[in-house]
Scaffold this active site. Structure first.
Site, short mmCIF file in Angstrom:
data_model
loop_
_atom_site.label_atom_id
_atom_site.label_comp_id
_atom_site.label_asym_id
_atom_site.label_seq_id
_atom_site.Cartn_x
_atom_site.Cartn_y
_atom_site.Cartn_z
N ASP A 133 -7.44 -5.01 7.85
CA ASP A 133 -6.22 -5.67 7.00
C ASP A 133 -6.00 -6.84 7.76
O ASP A 133 -5.39 -7.30 6.90
CB ASP A 133 -5.70 -4.96 5.87
N ARG A 150 -8.42 -1.22 -7.37
CA ARG A 150 -9.77 -0.03 -6.87
C ARG A 150 -8.33 0.60 -6.80
O ARG A 150 -8.33 2.27 -6.95
CB ARG A 150 -10.02 -0.09 -5.77
N ARG A 169 -17.10 1.06 -2.08
CA ARG A 169 -16.00 1.41 -1.29
C ARG A 169 -16.02 2.91 -2.45
O ARG A 169 -15.55 2.86 -3.45
CB ARG A 169 -14.63 0.71 -2.29
N PRO A 170 -17.13 4.00 -1.80
CA PRO A 170 -17.12 5.37 -2.53
C PRO A 170 -15.38 6.07 -2.34
O PRO A 170 -15.13 5.67 -1.79
CB PRO A 170 -17.93 5.97 -0.45
N ILE A 171 -15.75 6.84 -3.61
CA ILE A 171 -14.58 8.02 -3.90
C ILE A 171 -14.63 9.16 -3.34
O ILE A 171 -14.32 10.69 -3.94
CB ILE A 171 -14.16 7.66 -4.79
N ASP A 172 -15.80 9.75 -2.85
CA ASP A 172 -16.50 10.97 -2.53
C ASP A 172 -15.82 11.38 -1.97
O ASP A 172 -15.63 12.36 -2.56
CB ASP A 172 -17.96 10.96 -1.74
N LEU A 173 -14.41 11.11 -1.13
CA LEU A 173 -13.69 12.34 0.18
C LEU A 173 -12.58 12.95 -1.37
O LEU A 173 -12.02 13.35 -1.04
CB LEU A 173 -12.53 11.68 1.18
N ARG A 216 -2.17 -11.01 -5.24
CA ARG A 216 -2.53 -9.44 -4.81
C ARG A 216 -1.35 -8.88 -3.96
O ARG A 216 -0.41 -8.27 -4.43
CB ARG A 216 -4.05 -8.93 -5.08
N ASN A 233 0.90 -1.34 -0.06
CA ASN A 233 0.01 0.02 0.19
C ASN A 233 0.99 1.22 -0.27
O ASN A 233 0.83 2.38 -0.03
CB ASN A 233 -1.43 -0.18 0.69
C1 UD1 Z 1 -7.29 0.92 2.09
C2 UD1 Z 1 -5.89 0.33 1.66
C3 UD1 Z 1 -7.12 -0.92 1.89
C4 UD1 Z 1 -7.29 -1.11 3.45
C5 UD1 Z 1 -8.05 0.61 3.75
C6 UD1 Z 1 -7.87 0.89 5.11
C7 UD1 Z 1 -4.29 0.59 -0.33
C8 UD1 Z 1 -4.05 0.38 -1.31
N1 UD1 Z 1 -5.91 -0.13 0.04
O1 UD1 Z 1 -8.07 1.30 0.74
O2 UD1 Z 1 -5.77 -1.76 1.69
O3 UD1 Z 1 -8.36 -1.91 3.76
O4 UD1 Z 1 -7.69 1.53 3.37
O5 UD1 Z 1 -7.08 1.52 6.15
O6 UD1 Z 1 -4.14 1.33 0.52
N2 UD1 Z 1 -14.82 5.99 2.04
C9 UD1 Z 1 -15.61 6.63 1.70
N3 UD1 Z 1 -15.22 7.78 0.94
C10 UD1 Z 1 -14.15 8.06 0.21
C11 UD1 Z 1 -13.09 7.13 0.44
C12 UD1 Z 1 -13.78 6.35 1.92
O7 UD1 Z 1 -16.71 7.05 2.69
O8 UD1 Z 1 -13.80 8.75 -0.72
C13 UD1 Z 1 -14.30 5.49 3.41
C14 UD1 Z 1 -14.80 3.97 2.86
O9 UD1 Z 1 -15.65 3.09 2.01
C15 UD1 Z 1 -14.10 2.63 4.01
C16 UD1 Z 1 -13.29 4.19 5.09
O10 UD1 Z 1 -13.26 5.91 4.13
O11 UD1 Z 1 -14.68 2.91 5.17
C17 UD1 Z 1 -11.42 4.26 5.24
O12 UD1 Z 1 -11.25 3.61 3.38
P1 UD1 Z 1 -9.99 4.51 2.74
O13 UD1 Z 1 -9.34 4.46 4.06
O14 UD1 Z 1 -10.31 5.26 1.77
O15 UD1 Z 1 -9.60 3.02 2.20
P2 UD1 Z 1 -9.03 2.51 0.62
O16 UD1 Z 1 -8.03 4.38 0.71
O17 UD1 Z 1 -9.58 2.56 -0.45
#
Ligand code: UD1
Length: 421
Positions: free
Chosen positions: A308, A93, A122-126, A400, A23
């Site tokens: 994780d 992703r 797994r939203p990406i709004d942030l 992976r 990561n």
């Molecule tokens: C990264 C890790 C993943 C790990 C996760 C949490 C990588 C490549 N992957 O994933 O292995 O499980 O951190 O430690 O580094 N969220 C929102 N909106 C957003 C983004 C996230 O609501 O725009 C929520 C997610 O649904 C989740 C939480 O925030 O509930 C944390 O997610 P996030 O830290 O963003 O995970 P990833 O970066 O996708």
């Protein structure tokens, strides 16, 4: 389709080296390929399919990347493309990491909207909110995210989401902010060690980031970033997985290349469960002289217990003398592995975002299926502790995120064979 056949009842003994952090490598390689104006050299890069997938995404954008053993040589992109297509992004992703850097470098990006996965939506709004704060116009249409900005402008923002800080959004916005005009303050930033490693890498490229390791990152924009040489930190989750593998087999394993600062919550919970950890400057010896004790675990962003590692600790607690409760606060649907562990004789009752784990004296081998990479890892660990043979299918999930998992475990006494069946 490849499968792993795990013959159980083995006790692990010896040293397992920890590879580079997946990561951390992913965003660092993106920063090197897109943001740098000179070539970068990355050491300690694990040989994982996620790294290969990212390489294809970056090569698709025009980068030249060569690998020699665990070193990646990344050449700057002369004619940077601005589109990351669905065929590549859907495989991983983390391809979303190209969004911020592309807008910062080119002023525009078109990136396929990543889908959900086995661990839930797994939203990406942030990510989008952060780039909008920097002045980008972002639009989602026909499965693609379009972002554009004549120039990004530094500002103050809070990136905290419903489930706490986001690793991905913090990385994306921090990378974009390095080339923005003025200063960006990101409050509610993720503090995971791999975010700090990315920030250190960006600073070595000429960025100016303060507050590394804290929840407030201050990024003073610069005009240009250069290439640099960097050794990626070791993988906290791989280390934690091997610690569980030692404990679940009642083994005596030295996990080499990890520090207590990288895994505070994993260490604390293993010790609470009765696992003995003997740290020195290079790693940790993991032994389990007494009966495993039930504990409660709640996942949370760093420095909390990582989601994780939730599957792996669940596997361990299946064999504890009593009832444990795991609360999953990060990816609330992440319990598919519970049903597979139950097929091996565990007694786990998922209940919303909690799982109640009633300890059993032993597990027995069974055919099981990996639903994601950490779920795959716990099935291998449980298989080593179980009586008889466990056949783990969908091994591609494990590949992976784990470099030669069966080779590393067989070196310390496991009996795992990869078959093509
Ligand atoms: C990264 C890790 C993943 C790990 C996760 C949490 C990588 C490549 N992957 O994933 O292995 O499980 O951190 O430690 O580094 N969220 C929102 N909106 C957003 C983004 C996230 O609501 O725009 C929520 C997610 O649904 C989740 C939480 O925030 O509930 C944390 O997610 P996030 O830290 O963003 O995970 P990833 O970066 O996708």
């Amino acid at each position: 389709m490849e499968k792993l056949i795990v013959k159980g009842g083995t006790k692990l003994e010896g040293t397992i080296p920890v590879s580079g952090c997946k990561n951390a490598v992913l965003p660092i390689a993106v920063a090197a390929a897109i943001l740098g104006d000179g070539g970068s050299v990355l050491h300690n890069v694990p040989n994982l399919t996620d790294v290969t997938t990212l390489r294809a995404v970056l090569e698709g954008l025009g980068a030249t990347i060569k690998r020699k053993n665990s070193t990646l040589y990344i050449e700057p992109i002369n004619h940077l493309e601005y589109e990351a297509p669905y065929e590549l992004v859907r495989k991983m992703r983390a391809s979303i990491y190209v969004l911020g850097p592309l807008v910062a470098k080119l002023g525009k990006a078109k990136v396929s909207f990543p889908g959900g996965c086995a661990i839930g939506p797994r939203p990406i709004d942030l990510h989008i909110r952060g780039l909008e704060h920097l002045g980008a116009e972002v639009m989602v249409e026909k499965g693609y995210i379009y972002a554009q900005a004549e120039s990004l402008i530094g500002t103050e923002m809070n990136l905290i989401g419903q489930h706490g800080p986001s690793v991905g959004a913090t990385a994306n916005v921090m990378m974009a902010a390095t080339l923005a005009q003025g200063t960006t303050v990101i409050r509610g930033a993720a503090r995971e060690p791999h975010i700090s490693d990315l920030a250190h890498f960006l600073n070595a490229m000429g960025a100016d980031i303060e507050g590394i390791g804290t929840s407030v990152l201050t990024v003073h924009g610069v005009k240009q970033l250069r290439g640099t040489e960097h050794t990626v930190i070791s993988d906290d989750i791989e280390a934690g997985t091997f610690m569980v593998a030692s404990a679940i087999t009642r083994g005596d394993v030295y996990v080499k290349g990890i520090t207590p600062q990288q895994i505070p919550a994993i260490s604390e919970k293993l010790v609470a469960a009765g696992v003995e950890l003997d740290w020195d400057a290079n790693g940790v010896r993991v032994t389990t002289p007494h009966e495993l004790q039930p504990i409660n675990v709640t996942t949370a962003p760093f420095p909390g217990f990582p989601t994780d590692m939730q599957a792996q600790i669940m596997g361990l607690l299946c064999l504890a003398a009593g009832t444990s409760v795991i609360t999953e606060n990060v990816h609330t649907d992440r319990f598919i592995h519970a049903a597979e562990l139950n097929r091996m004789g565990a007694n786990i009752v998922p209940d919303g975002s909690k799982a109640i784990i009633n300890g059993v004296p032993k597990l027995s081998g069974a055919p099981v299926m990996a639903s994601d990479l950490r779920a795959g890892a716990v099935l291998v660990a449980a298989g080593m502790a179980a009586a008889g043979e466990t056949v783990v299918s969908r091994v591609y999930h494990i590949d992976r995120g784990y470099e030669c998992i069966e080779k590393k475990l067989n070196n310390v006494g496991a009996n795992i064979t990869r078959v093509n069946a």
